[in-house]
Design a protein around this motif. Structure first.
Motif, mmCIF file in Angstrom:
data_model
loop_
_atom_site.group_PDB
_atom_site.id
_atom_site.type_symbol
_atom_site.label_atom_id
_atom_site.label_comp_id
_atom_site.label_asym_id
_atom_site.label_seq_id
_atom_site.Cartn_x
_atom_site.Cartn_y
_atom_site.Cartn_z
ATOM 1 N N ILE A 5 -25.060 56.193 -49.990
ATOM 2 C CA ILE A 5 -25.725 54.992 -49.455
ATOM 3 C C ILE A 5 -26.231 54.155 -50.630
ATOM 4 C CG2 ILE A 5 -27.535 54.072 -47.954
ATOM 5 C CD1 ILE A 5 -27.556 56.772 -46.511
ATOM 6 N N TYR A 7 -28.420 51.176 -51.651
ATOM 7 C CA TYR A 7 -29.472 50.260 -51.202
ATOM 8 C C TYR A 7 -29.658 49.180 -52.254
ATOM 9 C CZ TYR A 7 -31.215 53.873 -47.919
ATOM 10 O OH TYR A 7 -31.346 54.797 -46.919
ATOM 11 N N GLU A 31 -21.923 53.414 -47.962
ATOM 12 C CA GLU A 31 -22.526 52.493 -46.995
ATOM 13 C C GLU A 31 -23.422 51.537 -47.769
ATOM 14 O OE1 GLU A 31 -24.826 54.521 -44.023
ATOM 15 O OE2 GLU A 31 -25.617 52.649 -43.167
ATOM 16 N N ILE A 33 -26.386 48.839 -47.929
ATOM 17 C CA ILE A 33 -27.545 48.383 -47.161
ATOM 18 C C ILE A 33 -28.273 47.298 -47.957
ATOM 19 C CG2 ILE A 33 -29.768 49.040 -46.181
ATOM 20 C CD1 ILE A 33 -28.565 51.672 -45.395
ATOM 21 N N LEU A 35 -31.374 45.109 -48.167
ATOM 22 C CA LEU A 35 -32.712 45.219 -47.583
ATOM 23 C C LEU A 35 -33.327 43.877 -47.230
ATOM 24 C CD1 LEU A 35 -33.856 48.159 -49.782
ATOM 25 C CD2 LEU A 35 -33.477 48.207 -47.328
ATOM 26 N N ASP A 38 -32.162 43.889 -43.646
ATOM 27 C CA ASP A 38 -32.370 45.103 -42.852
ATOM 28 C C ASP A 38 -33.629 45.830 -43.322
ATOM 29 O OD1 ASP A 38 -32.163 47.203 -41.221
ATOM 30 O OD2 ASP A 38 -30.056 47.669 -41.643
ATOM 31 N N LYS A 39 -34.772 45.198 -43.122
ATOM 32 C CA LYS A 39 -36.061 45.725 -43.614
ATOM 33 C C LYS A 39 -36.376 47.108 -43.024
ATOM 34 C CE LYS A 39 -38.190 42.316 -46.022
ATOM 35 N NZ LYS A 39 -38.371 42.437 -47.482
ATOM 36 N N THR A 40 -35.789 47.398 -41.876
ATOM 37 C CA THR A 40 -36.130 48.694 -41.249
ATOM 38 C C THR A 40 -35.662 49.859 -42.132
ATOM 39 O OG1 THR A 40 -33.996 48.799 -40.113
ATOM 40 C CG2 THR A 40 -35.796 47.684 -38.940
ATOM 41 N N LYS A 41 -34.690 49.599 -42.996
ATOM 42 C CA LYS A 41 -34.127 50.682 -43.819
ATOM 43 C C LYS A 41 -34.976 50.975 -45.055
ATOM 44 C CE LYS A 41 -30.512 51.478 -41.278
ATOM 45 N NZ LYS A 41 -29.117 51.426 -41.398
ATOM 46 N N LYS A 43 -37.896 52.108 -45.136
ATOM 47 C CA LYS A 43 -38.546 53.414 -44.882
ATOM 48 C C LYS A 43 -37.536 54.547 -45.164
ATOM 49 C CE LYS A 43 -42.257 55.526 -43.830
ATOM 50 N NZ LYS A 43 -43.170 55.543 -45.027
ATOM 51 N N ASP A 44 -36.277 54.354 -44.752
ATOM 52 C CA ASP A 44 -35.245 55.371 -45.027
ATOM 53 C C ASP A 44 -35.087 55.571 -46.533
ATOM 54 O OD1 ASP A 44 -34.903 55.345 -42.319
ATOM 55 O OD2 ASP A 44 -32.949 54.317 -42.338
ATOM 56 N N ALA A 45 -35.073 54.469 -47.262
ATOM 57 C CA ALA A 45 -34.909 54.547 -48.729
ATOM 58 C C ALA A 45 -36.092 55.310 -49.328
ATOM 59 C CB ALA A 45 -34.829 53.134 -49.316
#
Lengths: 76, 76
Positions: A5, A7, A31, A33, A35, A38-41, A43-45
């Motif tokens: 992934i 980011y 993948e 991403i 940011l 896609d601000k929701t990601k 937290k995933d990062a």
């Protein structure tokens, strides 16, 4: 197959690193991403232990922070 | 085919990054340079605009500084 992934925060350093990463790794293996859209990601990062962007989170869970574009705090 | 060149200074961060890079890129596509045994290559790294290690110098000339193990000054 678990994908890597990538980011990034759409800064100039990030955009160039994305191009370089896609030259290195087959596109179907990573993948992307962005940011800004896609601000929701974020937290995933953060949960993946990403501290700055651009960052490549590997399928083995290790994080490769690549050059330096922005701190994660800058993107929250 | 011009190979990517992975420079590192044999620090823990570097050793892990080397393993991760070799998981990502075919071994025959990357040249590994360990600067503890090959000090003459520090100048090559500096000329390629490497500022810290580990670093992957791409065949297009761009440098991916990966995580942070040591500054180039620490290795001279």
């Amino acid at each position: 197959m678990t994908k890597e992934i990538f980011y990034h925060a759409v800064c100039p350093v990030c955009v160039r690193a994305e191009r370089d990463i896609l030259d290195l790794i087959p596109e179907n293996q990573v993948e992307l991403i962005h940011l800004d859209t896609d601000k929701t990601k974020v937290k995933d990062a953060e949960n993946a232990d990403v501290k700055s962007f651009p960052a490549l989170v590997l399928s083995n869970g290790n994080v490769l922070h690549i050059n330096f574009g922005a701190k994660i705090e800058d993107v929250k």
